[in-house]
Scaffold this motif. Structure first.
Motif, PDB file in Angstrom:
ATOM      1  N   GLY A 117      22.979  72.068  93.740  1.00 35.51           N
ATOM      2  CA  GLY A 117      23.414  70.715  93.397  1.00 35.51           C
ATOM      3  C   GLY A 117      22.566  70.147  92.286  1.00 35.51           C
ATOM      4  O   GLY A 117      21.786  70.850  91.645  1.00 35.51           O
ATOM      5  N   VAL A 118      22.711  68.871  92.063  1.00 36.01           N
ATOM      6  CA  VAL A 118      21.935  68.207  91.026  1.00 36.01           C
ATOM      7  C   VAL A 118      21.763  66.753  91.424  1.00 36.01           C
ATOM      8  O   VAL A 118      22.673  66.133  91.986  1.00 36.01           O
ATOM      9  N   GLU A 119      20.587  66.249  91.189  1.00 35.16           N
ATOM     10  CA  GLU A 119      20.316  64.838  91.416  1.00 35.16           C
ATOM     11  C   GLU A 119      20.437  64.106  90.087  1.00 35.16           C
ATOM     12  O   GLU A 119      19.834  64.514  89.093  1.00 35.16           O
ATOM     13  N   LYS A 120      21.211  63.059  90.095  1.00 36.96           N
ATOM     14  CA  LYS A 120      21.482  62.304  88.874  1.00 36.96           C
ATOM     15  C   LYS A 120      21.226  60.828  89.164  1.00 36.96           C
ATOM     16  O   LYS A 120      21.940  60.214  89.949  1.00 36.96           O
ATOM     17  N   GLN A 121      20.211  60.281  88.537  1.00 37.65           N
ATOM     18  CA  GLN A 121      19.818  58.903  88.771  1.00 37.65           C
ATOM     19  C   GLN A 121      20.033  58.086  87.497  1.00 37.65           C
ATOM     20  O   GLN A 121      19.496  58.412  86.439  1.00 37.65           O
ATOM     21  N   SER A 122      20.828  57.032  87.620  1.00 39.85           N
ATOM     22  CA  SER A 122      21.134  56.164  86.473  1.00 39.85           C
ATOM     23  C   SER A 122      20.335  54.873  86.572  1.00 39.85           C
ATOM     24  O   SER A 122      20.277  54.249  87.649  1.00 39.85           O
ATOM     25  N   ILE A 123      19.742  54.470  85.465  1.00 40.79           N
ATOM     26  CA  ILE A 123      18.972  53.222  85.389  1.00 40.79           C
ATOM     27  C   ILE A 123      19.494  52.435  84.198  1.00 40.79           C
ATOM     28  O   ILE A 123      19.361  52.873  83.053  1.00 40.79           O
ATOM     29  N   LYS A 124      20.100  51.293  84.451  1.00 41.96           N
ATOM     30  CA  LYS A 124      20.651  50.468  83.383  1.00 41.96           C
ATOM     31  C   LYS A 124      19.538  49.756  82.620  1.00 41.96           C
ATOM     32  O   LYS A 124      18.458  49.497  83.157  1.00 41.96           O
ATOM     33  N   TYR A 125      19.843  49.431  81.359  1.00 43.57           N
ATOM     34  CA  TYR A 125      18.857  48.701  80.560  1.00 43.57           C
ATOM     35  C   TYR A 125      18.552  47.329  81.153  1.00 43.57           C
ATOM     36  O   TYR A 125      17.454  46.797  80.980  1.00 43.57           O
ATOM     37  N   THR A 126      19.533  46.740  81.838  1.00 45.62           N
ATOM     38  CA  THR A 126      19.360  45.376  82.340  1.00 45.62           C
ATOM     39  C   THR A 126      18.319  45.279  83.443  1.00 45.62           C
ATOM     40  O   THR A 126      17.821  44.181  83.730  1.00 45.62           O
ATOM     41  N   VAL A 127      17.997  46.413  84.110  1.00 43.96           N
ATOM     42  CA  VAL A 127      17.015  46.356  85.205  1.00 43.96           C
ATOM     43  C   VAL A 127      15.652  46.882  84.771  1.00 43.96           C
ATOM     44  O   VAL A 127      14.709  46.862  85.564  1.00 43.96           O
ATOM     45  N   ILE A 128      15.525  47.366  83.535  1.00 48.24           N
ATOM     46  CA  ILE A 128      14.236  47.888  83.061  1.00 48.24           C
ATOM     47  C   ILE A 128      13.323  46.725  82.699  1.00 48.24           C
ATOM     48  O   ILE A 128      13.715  45.811  81.958  1.00 48.24           O
ATOM     49  N   GLN A 129      12.126  46.766  83.211  1.00 45.22           N
ATOM     50  CA  GLN A 129      11.151  45.723  82.922  1.00 45.22           C
ATOM     51  C   GLN A 129      10.125  46.144  81.876  1.00 45.22           C
ATOM     52  O   GLN A 129       9.737  45.345  81.025  1.00 45.22           O
ATOM     53  N   ARG A 130       9.698  47.402  81.934  1.00 43.56           N
ATOM     54  CA  ARG A 130       8.625  47.834  81.049  1.00 43.56           C
ATOM     55  C   ARG A 130       8.698  49.341  80.879  1.00 43.56           C
ATOM     56  O   ARG A 130       9.045  50.077  81.810  1.00 43.56           O
ATOM     57  N   ALA A 131       8.406  49.806  79.667  1.00 37.37           N
ATOM     58  CA  ALA A 131       8.360  51.241  79.389  1.00 37.37           C
ATOM     59  C   ALA A 131       7.201  51.506  78.441  1.00 37.37           C
ATOM     60  O   ALA A 131       6.929  50.711  77.527  1.00 37.37           O
ATOM     61  N   GLN A 132       6.512  52.635  78.652  1.00 41.81           N
ATOM     62  CA  GLN A 132       5.386  52.973  77.786  1.00 41.81           C
ATOM     63  C   GLN A 132       5.056  54.460  77.920  1.00 41.81           C
ATOM     64  O   GLN A 132       5.273  55.060  78.982  1.00 41.81           O
ATOM     65  N   PRO A 133       4.584  55.076  76.833  1.00 44.63           N
ATOM     66  CA  PRO A 133       4.119  56.468  76.915  1.00 44.63           C
ATOM     67  C   PRO A 133       2.620  56.503  77.166  1.00 44.63           C
ATOM     68  O   PRO A 133       1.850  55.738  76.568  1.00 44.63           O
ATOM     69  N   LEU A 134       2.186  57.390  78.044  1.00 42.34           N
ATOM     70  CA  LEU A 134       0.770  57.593  78.332  1.00 42.34           C
ATOM     71  C   LEU A 134       0.477  59.078  78.189  1.00 42.34           C
ATOM     72  O   LEU A 134       0.687  59.860  79.119  1.00 42.34           O
ATOM     73  N   ARG A 135       0.049  59.461  76.986  1.00 46.38           N
ATOM     74  CA  ARG A 135      -0.141  60.867  76.651  1.00 46.38           C
ATOM     75  C   ARG A 135       1.144  61.646  76.919  1.00 46.38           C
ATOM     76  O   ARG A 135       2.163  61.370  76.317  1.00 46.38           O
ATOM     77  N   ARG A 136       1.132  62.601  77.851  1.00 51.56           N
ATOM     78  CA  ARG A 136       2.330  63.395  78.117  1.00 51.56           C
ATOM     79  C   ARG A 136       3.297  62.694  79.070  1.00 51.56           C
ATOM     80  O   ARG A 136       4.412  63.174  79.275  1.00 51.56           O
ATOM     81  N   ASN A 137       2.890  61.586  79.656  1.00 52.73           N
ATOM     82  CA  ASN A 137       3.719  60.906  80.643  1.00 52.73           C
ATOM     83  C   ASN A 137       4.513  59.778  79.997  1.00 52.73           C
ATOM     84  O   ASN A 137       4.015  59.070  79.115  1.00 52.73           O
ATOM     85  N   PHE A 138       5.750  59.634  80.469  1.00 50.22           N
ATOM     86  CA  PHE A 138       6.571  58.478  80.113  1.00 50.22           C
ATOM     87  C   PHE A 138       6.724  57.640  81.373  1.00 50.22           C
ATOM     88  O   PHE A 138       7.221  58.115  82.399  1.00 50.22           O
ATOM     89  N   GLN A 139       6.289  56.397  81.315  1.00 51.90           N
ATOM     90  CA  GLN A 139       6.271  55.528  82.492  1.00 51.90           C
ATOM     91  C   GLN A 139       7.277  54.406  82.304  1.00 51.90           C
ATOM     92  O   GLN A 139       7.347  53.773  81.251  1.00 51.90           O
ATOM     93  N   LEU A 140       8.058  54.178  83.364  1.00 51.97           N
ATOM     94  CA  LEU A 140       9.127  53.180  83.319  1.00 51.97           C
ATOM     95  C   LEU A 140       9.084  52.347  84.588  1.00 51.97           C
ATOM     96  O   LEU A 140       9.034  52.896  85.698  1.00 51.97           O
ATOM     97  N   SER A 141       9.110  51.047  84.446  1.00 50.25           N
ATOM     98  CA  SER A 141       9.178  50.129  85.586  1.00 50.25           C
ATOM     99  C   SER A 141      10.530  49.433  85.573  1.00 50.25           C
ATOM    100  O   SER A 141      10.970  48.930  84.529  1.00 50.25           O
TER     101      SER A 141
END
Length: 494
Positions: A277-301
């Motif tokens: 199977g496959v897990e598919k998670q959708s996150i709309k722009y309207t619910v994103i509060q913060r995004a930032q790259p930390l070296r190799r990591n991409f962090q999203l709140s």
């Protein structure tokens, strides 16, 4: 000298100053292709010999050391539905890029009937009307990757030919528009994929979308947790034997798709014949509060459907990939969802070593400054700007036409042909030798049996009676005027 490759492999040579920025290069390319009013939909892509390609930041100076061979690719960066495109050359460039993505498997069509229609539109645009006895089989074979893969039905090509015959007479531009309309309804339309591991022949967009089609059973999206850690360091895949062995043959890593409406996290969860199977998670722009790259990591709140704040951490292969993902999320959100591009987006920058040292003594220095984002306008602003440019071009063309007529009249007046007598003589000659029905084309048809010459060749077949004597018309005969009438300046000869 920069070499810019179009989606149809045509190469443009662009000369730019040594200190020029990427935007100047893109504007010269768009000016040659007559798509300057809608240049914000496009970007220049750097495709090195190994590793994933990256978008060139157009606000920064062109760096020959970071662009192998001085070669760049002109590609669509922001996809929009075709009805939002104002100019025909822009739609053509969208079509070329869409065809490239379809034929190379980056854009997968799930419905076989839709795939057949798309192939028929490509054949109509490239070849023209279909001859059932000699169909363009070479174009059909070129589009083999369009649609679900695997064994095709026996009547697959015959149905494509039927679709192609149905649209006979359709112009090439109309066929290109229909194709863009079809792909704009696809779920992955305008989505840019970022894989946690390097892209290979087993870990790419075509394999991912084919994997989703092969495992079409519905899978619940993962329940949001306070902190989700996704390590893309390992790949999981189906049985290597392919579909006959119980799997789809894929070997994929986790990937993040950035599209017009939000981001989608794809987590393939194949384990041999069990738990495919496959897990598919959708996150709309309207619910994103913060995004930032930390070296190799991409962090999203973001905020979950229950109203709780959750954090998504995705570990990419390199820090550059994490920065590219952060840039894509920010730019696409600004382009598709915002009314205008905010200053906190346009003013973000970093400095190189020289700029960092110089900023110690002068914080306002621009030395070594490199902007993070290069987006200038939103989708609405690009569309409005293109409409205003088209309206202004129509006004300029009207003024040029009027100016040309004024110059023609002035030249006639200088030659003495624009006097009252010449105008009256011209009008009388035109009226005498013009068709009595349309008053435009010259007389060239004789009515029998009344023998009156009163109409042109286009109006005569529509007349049941002679316009002069109202007599019945039994036959029409084309006639030729004497040569002296053609030399008369007061007579219109078309």
């Amino acid at each position: 000298m920069w070499l810019i490759s179009q989606p149809d492999s045509m190469i443009l040579q662009i000369k730019a100053d040594p200190n020029a920025i990427g935007q100047e290069c893109l504007e010269k390319v768009c000016e040659k292709l007559e798509i300057g009013a809608e240049a914000d939909y496009f970007g220049l892509r750097v495709c090195p010999g190994s590793g994933p390609g990256r978008w060139l930041n157009l606000r920064n100076p062109l760096d020959p050391h970071r662009i192998p061979g001085g070669r760049l690719d002109l590609r669509v960066k922001f996809w929009v539905p075709p009805h939002l495109l104002i100019n025909e050359p822009t739609r053509h460039q969208f079509y070329l890029h869409a065809k490239l993505d379809l034929t190379e498997g980056r854009l997968v069509v799930a419905d076989l009937e839709v795939a057949r229609r798309i192939v028929a539109y490509i054949a109509q645009a490239e070849h023209g009307d279909c001859d059932p006895d000699m169909p363009p089989i070479n174009i059909y074979e070129e589009c083999e990757k369009i649609g679900p893969q695997g064994e095709k039905p026996d009547d697959h090509v015959e149905k494509i030919i039927d679709y192609h015959c149905e649209i006979s007479g359709m112009r090439a531009s109309q066929a290109e528009y229909r194709l863009l309309k079809e792909i704009s309804n696809l779920e992955s339309f305008g989505e840019e994929l970022f894989f946690c591991k390097p892209v290979t022949q087993f870990n790419n967009a075509h394999n991912l979308y084919s994997h989703l089609l092969y495992h079409a059973q519905p899978v619940e999206e993962p329940r949001a947790r306070d902190d989700q850690e996704i390590d893309g360091g390992a790949t999981v895949g189906c049985l290597a034997g392919g579909q006959n062995g119980g799997g789809c043959g894929c070997r994929l890593s986790t990937s993040v798709g950035v599209g017009p409406h939000g981001i989608v996290v794809y987590r393939p969860a194949c384990n041999g014949e069990q738990e495919i199977g496959v897990e598919k998670q959708s996150i709309k722009y309207t619910v994103i509060q913060r995004a930032q790259p930390l070296r190799r990591n991409f962090q999203l709140s973001y905020v979950t459907a229950e109203g709780h704040e959750a954090t998504l951490n995705v570990k990419m292969a390199t820090s550059g990939q994490a920065a590219a993902l952060y840039r894509a999320v920010t730019e696409k959100h600004a382009f598709y969802c915002c009314e205008t591009v905010r200053s906190d987006v346009t003013e973000q920058f970093i400095r190189d070593l020289k700029g960092t040292i110089a900023s110690i003594f002068n914080d306002a220095t621009t030395l070594g400054r490199r902007y993070v984002f290069d987006i200038r306008r939103t989708c609405r602003e690009v569309h409005d700007n293109a409409r205003r440019a088209a309206h202004q071009a129509a006004i300029d063309a009207h003024h040029h036409h009027a100016h040309h007529h004024a110059q023609t009249r002035a030249r006639r007046a200088e030659r003495g042909t624009d006097t009252k007598e010449s105008r009256s003589r011209s009008r009388s000659g035109e009226a005498a030798m013009a068709c009595r029905v349309c008053m435009d084309a010259p007389l060239d048809t004789l009515f029998l049996p009344c023998r009156h010459v009163a109409c042109c060749g286009e109006c005569a077949p529509r007349c049941a009676r002679c316009p002069l004597c109202r007599g019945e018309i039994d036959k029409c005969m084309h006639i030729f005027l004497p040569v002296e009438y053609e030399k008369n300046p007061g007579v219109i000869i078309k």
